[in-house]
Design an enzyme around this catalytic site. Sequence first.
Site, PDB file in Angstrom:
ATOM      1  N   ASP A  83      -0.524  -1.484  -4.270  1.00  0.00           N
ATOM      2  CA  ASP A  83      -1.870  -1.758  -3.760  1.00  0.00           C
ATOM      3  C   ASP A  83      -2.547  -0.445  -3.324  1.00  0.00           C
ATOM      4  O   ASP A  83      -1.965   0.328  -2.554  1.00  0.00           O
ATOM      5  CB  ASP A  83      -1.713  -2.720  -2.559  1.00  0.00           C
ATOM      6  N   HIS A  84      -3.729  -0.201  -3.788  1.00  0.00           N
ATOM      7  CA  HIS A  84      -4.518   0.984  -3.381  1.00  0.00           C
ATOM      8  C   HIS A  84      -3.736   2.289  -3.389  1.00  0.00           C
ATOM      9  O   HIS A  84      -3.545   2.911  -2.331  1.00  0.00           O
ATOM     10  CB  HIS A  84      -5.098   0.795  -1.978  1.00  0.00           C
TER      11      HIS A  84
ATOM     12  N   GLU B 200     -10.938   0.042  -8.804  1.00  0.00           N
ATOM     13  CA  GLU B 200     -12.024  -0.447  -7.945  1.00  0.00           C
ATOM     14  C   GLU B 200     -13.285   0.349  -8.194  1.00  0.00           C
ATOM     15  O   GLU B 200     -13.230   1.564  -8.370  1.00  0.00           O
ATOM     16  CB  GLU B 200     -11.669  -0.198  -6.491  1.00  0.00           C
TER      17      GLU B 200
ATOM     18  N   HIS C 103     -12.543  -4.697   3.623  1.00  0.00           N
ATOM     19  CA  HIS C 103     -11.145  -4.614   4.050  1.00  0.00           C
ATOM     20  C   HIS C 103     -11.029  -4.756   5.570  1.00  0.00           C
ATOM     21  O   HIS C 103     -11.843  -4.187   6.304  1.00  0.00           O
ATOM     22  CB  HIS C 103     -10.539  -3.265   3.653  1.00  0.00           C
ATOM     23  N   GLY C 104     -10.012  -5.485   6.002  1.00  0.00           N
ATOM     24  CA  GLY C 104      -9.768  -5.619   7.435  1.00  0.00           C
ATOM     25  C   GLY C 104     -10.400  -6.876   7.989  1.00  0.00           C
ATOM     26  O   GLY C 104     -11.044  -7.648   7.272  1.00  0.00           O
TER      27      GLY C 104
ATOM     28  N   SER D 241       0.869  -1.179   0.000  1.00  0.00           N
ATOM     29  CA  SER D 241       0.000   0.000   0.000  1.00  0.00           C
ATOM     30  C   SER D 241       0.904   1.228   0.000  1.00  0.00           C
ATOM     31  O   SER D 241       2.132   1.099   0.126  1.00  0.00           O
ATOM     32  CB  SER D 241      -0.864   0.001   1.263  1.00  0.00           C
TER      33      SER D 241
ATOM     34  N   ASP E 161      -6.916   3.655  -6.756  1.00  0.00           N
ATOM     35  CA  ASP E 161      -8.091   3.533  -5.899  1.00  0.00           C
ATOM     36  C   ASP E 161      -8.786   4.884  -5.753  1.00  0.00           C
ATOM     37  O   ASP E 161      -8.355   5.746  -4.988  1.00  0.00           O
ATOM     38  CB  ASP E 161      -7.664   3.004  -4.519  1.00  0.00           C
TER      39      ASP E 161
END
Length: 288
Positions: free
Chosen positions: A80-81, A138, A185-186, A48, A102
Amino acid sequence: MKTLREYIKEAEENGVAIGHFNISNLEGLHGIYNAAKKLNLPIIIGVSEGEEKFVGLNEVAALVRTLRERDNYPIFLNADHHASFESVKSCIDVGFDAVIIDQAKFSFDENIKVTKECVDYARKVTKETGRDVLVEAEIGYIGSGSDMKDTIPEGAGILTKVEDAVRFVQETGIDLLAPSVGSIHGLIKSGKPHIDAELVKKIRETTGVPLVLHGGSGLRDEDFTNAIKAGVSIVHINSEIRLAWKEAVKKFIIENPNEINPTKILKGAVEAIEQIVESRLKLFNAIK
Ligand SMILES: [Zn+2]
């Protein structure tokens, strides 16, 4: 060696998915790479923006490239993102294999505009260098942050509409799509999210691009296998790795309060990450 695009195509043909695992440090890289090599599977390392800043942009690119070249092994690196064109561009420029722009929390049209800008840049680099850089985007907000959450965050988890997915892919020309199909997420403490495999199938068929499942940590095994069968070709895991790292380090420090040698303190974390990644890769690749 085959390109990441070719490995994704091959995974889809075989009804399996490539594992995408995030790193924040060398323990993560070694644990993930050990597990992939043990099973002889292609692997994607993700960072990230925060993880990339911590490890270092050039450093992480050099680490992954070194392993790939030394062992002639299909290990790939993904941004990532990433939240802006500029941060995506900096990753492409240092040699990342794939990027995720993102903009899912902004308006649909804004998302299309910035995503298209990233796709155009990736195509330009491919034309000039021959490197095949994949761009993922996304649609539909699935929450953010690979952390422990008490409940599903507000506004997250609204499922992506098939017609939105089709329009988005057509207008941006992206290579990979991360739709909102039920995961968050998470790690959610109150109950497990559920994947809408029928929606995955419809989006895969109508958009014509491989799909990526985010927010994989904590899902049931059958949610993964159903999603992969329905058209998911890459699965992201991050929170589970972070938790394994923390628990292993905490346990060692409590049991060995006088030890100060990092190579001893952190060894268990490498092994814990390797175990998690191995079991996830077996699941994604239908290996018993
Ligand atoms: Zn994600």
